[in-house]
Design a protein around this motif. Structure first.
Motif, mmCIF file in Angstrom:
data_model
loop_
_atom_site.group_PDB
_atom_site.id
_atom_site.type_symbol
_atom_site.label_atom_id
_atom_site.label_comp_id
_atom_site.label_asym_id
_atom_site.label_seq_id
_atom_site.Cartn_x
_atom_site.Cartn_y
_atom_site.Cartn_z
ATOM 1 N N LEU A 1 0.838 -1.198 0.000
ATOM 2 C CA LEU A 1 0.000 0.000 0.000
ATOM 3 C C LEU A 1 0.879 1.256 0.000
ATOM 4 N N GLU A 2 0.533 2.221 -0.865
ATOM 5 C CA GLU A 2 1.390 3.402 -1.035
ATOM 6 C C GLU A 2 1.454 4.281 0.196
ATOM 7 N N THR A 3 0.501 4.160 1.097
ATOM 8 C CA THR A 3 0.510 4.988 2.305
ATOM 9 C C THR A 3 1.185 4.298 3.490
ATOM 10 N N GLN B 1 -10.421 4.155 0.600
ATOM 11 C CA GLN B 1 -9.423 5.228 0.644
ATOM 12 C C GLN B 1 -9.102 5.716 -0.767
ATOM 13 N N SER B 2 -9.112 7.028 -0.961
ATOM 14 C CA SER B 2 -8.824 7.587 -2.279
ATOM 15 C C SER B 2 -7.409 7.230 -2.716
ATOM 16 N N SER B 3 -7.244 6.956 -4.006
ATOM 17 C CA SER B 3 -5.933 6.612 -4.549
ATOM 18 C C SER B 3 -5.855 7.024 -6.010
ATOM 19 N N ARG C 1 -2.983 5.758 -7.694
ATOM 20 C CA ARG C 1 -1.814 4.947 -8.016
ATOM 21 C C ARG C 1 -1.898 4.417 -9.443
ATOM 22 N N GLN D 1 -9.408 4.265 -6.144
ATOM 23 C CA GLN D 1 -9.756 3.924 -4.765
ATOM 24 C C GLN D 1 -9.000 2.679 -4.297
ATOM 25 N N VAL D 2 -8.583 2.710 -3.028
ATOM 26 C CA VAL D 2 -8.192 1.488 -2.332
ATOM 27 C C VAL D 2 -9.488 0.894 -1.787
ATOM 28 N N TYR E 1 -7.324 -2.593 -5.366
ATOM 29 C CA TYR E 1 -7.597 -1.266 -5.922
ATOM 30 C C TYR E 1 -8.727 -1.336 -6.946
#
Length: 276
Positions: A71-73, A85-87, A89, A108-109, A122
């Motif tokens: 996960l990028e966060t 969660q907004s994404s 990516r 979105q995630v 995703y």
């Protein structure tokens, strides 16, 4: 974890060594279609795949699956479940030869956790039918039944554009790594020597072409239950360390948690994924 790429010097050396990848087509299985890269994706630091479920429709928003620890966060905490969660990516879509043919983008995630399993899903800004129409590539289907020990499998890394062929050696009651614990994990036979950057790779049943797990970790140094050195814990609490052995997390339980339109419903009948 087969950690997100960053300081994987050994992996870079291996990747540049010219070693031929292990390809599933060499496995003795008549009438089995060779596993290739079509539908897999490369992330900035991990691998993944465009997936669908048995009941997904071609017009549904497409989904990409990788690991929770990709996960990028950042890594989800033990017990943490992230949904909606907004994404933004991006993912490099690969064709059968492992050539990047498109950049796909998430909005979105949908779901991410490192509790009980290690998965991030995703939602993309496009549909399966649009991807098929533009690039001739279909998603990989996630099997909705428990995998079987002894099954010939291929781990397909979109990041490295390498495949790893072996078998399911068995299943681990609990796999513990640092602060995280995963349930009913897949243990590979020793032939699958996955490396950093293969995190999130789909584990494909050679006979069916379906995804049965998502590649996530391995015991690198023989340490006991530390990060990058998971240990096996049986139902009686006995601990086993298998240096050099790698693991994946099962995915058969995920389809029950998605309903019409590829929408997540953690309260759906049969859904056992951890809830927020």
């Amino acid at each position: 974890m087969k950690k997100p790429l960053g300081a994987v010097v050994t992996a870079l050396v291996l990747a540049g060594s010219g070693a031929a990848p292990a390809v599933a087509a060499s496995a003795p299985a008549p009438a089995v279609k060779a596993v290739n890269f079509a539908g897999t994706v490369s992330l900035s630091n991990c691998s993944g795949s465009v997936i669908r479920f048995p009941n997904s429709a071609d017009t549904d928003p497409a989904l990409v699956m990788t690991n929770g620890h990709c996960l990028e966060t950042g890594f989800p905490e033990p017990g943490e479940v992230i949904t909606g969660q907004s994404s933004s990516r991006t993912f490099g879509l690969l064709n059968s030869a492992g050539t990047k043919v498109a950049t796909l983008r998430a909005n979105q995630v949908v779901y991410s956790t490192m509790t009980d399993t290690d998965v991030t899903i995703y939602r993309l800004t496009t549909t399966y039918s649009a991807i098929k129409s533009s690039y001739g590539i279909s998603p990989l289907t996630v099997q909705d039944t428990h995998p079987t020990a002894g099954t010939a499998i291929t781990v397909v890394s979109g990041y490295w554009k390498r495949t790893y062929a072996c078998n399911i050696d068995g299943f681990v009651y609990r796999l513990k790594e640092g602060d995280w614990t995963w349930k009913d994990s897949v243990r590979y036979t020793s032939a699958c020597q996955t490396i950093g950057g293969t995190s999130g790779s789909p584990v494909i049943d050679n006979a069916t072409g379906k995804v049965v797990a998502v590649n996530n970790t391995g015991n690198e140094d023989g340490e006991r239950c530390t990060e990058n050195n998971p240990c096996e814990v049986d139902a009686n609490g006995n601990v086993t360390v298998r240096e050099g052995i790698n693991y994946a997390e099962e995915t058969y339980q995920i389809p029950a948690c998605f309903t019409t339109g590829n929408k997540l419903n953690l309260n759906a009948g049969g859904c056992v994924l951890p809830k927020p």
